[in-house]
Design a protein around this motif. Structure first.
Motif, short mmCIF file in Angstrom:
data_model
loop_
_atom_site.label_atom_id
_atom_site.label_comp_id
_atom_site.label_asym_id
_atom_site.label_seq_id
_atom_site.Cartn_x
_atom_site.Cartn_y
_atom_site.Cartn_z
N PHE A 4 137.64 -25.21 -27.47
CA PHE A 4 136.82 -25.51 -28.65
C PHE A 4 137.67 -26.08 -29.79
N ARG A 12 128.72 -21.68 -25.96
CA ARG A 12 129.91 -20.88 -26.27
C ARG A 12 130.03 -19.68 -25.33
N ASN A 25 138.52 -20.60 -26.44
CA ASN A 25 138.81 -20.89 -27.84
C ASN A 25 139.75 -22.09 -27.98
N ASP A 64 125.13 -21.18 -29.08
CA ASP A 64 125.55 -19.87 -28.58
C ASP A 64 125.58 -19.85 -27.06
#
Length: 243
Positions: free
Chosen positions: A98, A82, A95, A79
């Motif tokens: 990733f 991210r 995004n 987390d």
């Protein structure tokens, strides 16, 4: 066509060696005239540059290595990474990074040494110091840093050609131990007041965010955090000594 004309002229001037050289130079001119040679040169040059995507994917790869270092994938560490990417690059770009990363790791194993060799050729030493700081921050994000995580980060630091004193200074910012403030400033506890002041000036200059010449926002933020740790260490020593 040019290659043959150049070869003939070369032969008349320098015989066989001249013909070979003329043919070679003529071939180069032919290829450049067609555009192929020029494209090849620029493609080779472009490979020497790091695009933001290159850097971010390699950074994310090193993050994943640290997260898996102790054999347990911590959700808090995931987390942290991210959220860091989302805050730094925005939702759309983060995004996309990733997604690309997930596709890449399915096809090949991640090698810390290979990634570091790539970064060593394309980044300044100051940037690699900030990168190391970021990796320690990830390991600490779940509340503690395990011995295996420290071992893995030390290994990465070696691959990144980070000096021992620099490594110990950054580790001291995260792993609490006696005389941490002095370790951060890269001096001994027995240093004189003047040596402490000089060390602070040196470290403040060394870790100032302006010295991190990079467009990567994650690394810039790491530089700001490390600069603050240097200031805290100096202020702590000032309080202890009454400087």
């Amino acid at each position: 066509m040019i290659r043959w004309i150049a070869a003939i002229l070369g032969y008349f001037l320098f015989r066989l060696p001249g013909a070979i050289l003329g043919f070679f130079l003529g071939s180069l001119m032919d290829s450049m005239g067609s555009g192929f040679g020029a494209r090849s040169v620029f493609q080779d040059l472009s490979r020497q540059k790091v695009t933001p995507a290159d850097f971010e994917l390699n950074l994310l790869s090193l993050c994943s290595i640290v997260i898996k270092a102790d054999g347990q994938v911590s959700q808090r560490e995931l987390d942290y990474v991210r959220q860091y990417f989302l805050q730094t690059y925005g939702k759309e770009k983060a995004n996309a990074i990733f997604r690309t990363f997930n596709e890449v790791i399915k096809k090949r194993e991640i090698s810390a040494q290979r990634i570091c060799e790539y970064l060593n050729q394309r980044t300044r030493y100051e940037v690699r110091l900030q990168l190391l700081h970021f990796l320690f921050a990830i390991a600490q994000s779940d509340g503690s840093i395990s011995s295996k995580e420290i071992e893995k980060i030390r290994e990465i630091a070696t691959y990144l050609r980070i000096g021992k004193i620099d490594y110990e200074s950054i580790q001291a910012m995260f792993v609490k131990a006696a005389d941490n403030a002095y370790k951060i400033l890269e001096i001994d506890k027995g240093a004189s007041d003047e040596e402490v002041k000089k060390a602070y000036r040196t470290m403040a200059k060394k870790y100032h965010p302006d010295r991190v010449n990079t467009e990567n926002e994650a690394i810039k933020k790491g530089a700001e955090e490390k600069f603050k740790e240097v200031q805290k260490a100096y202020e702590q020593i000032q309080r202890e000594r009454g400087i």
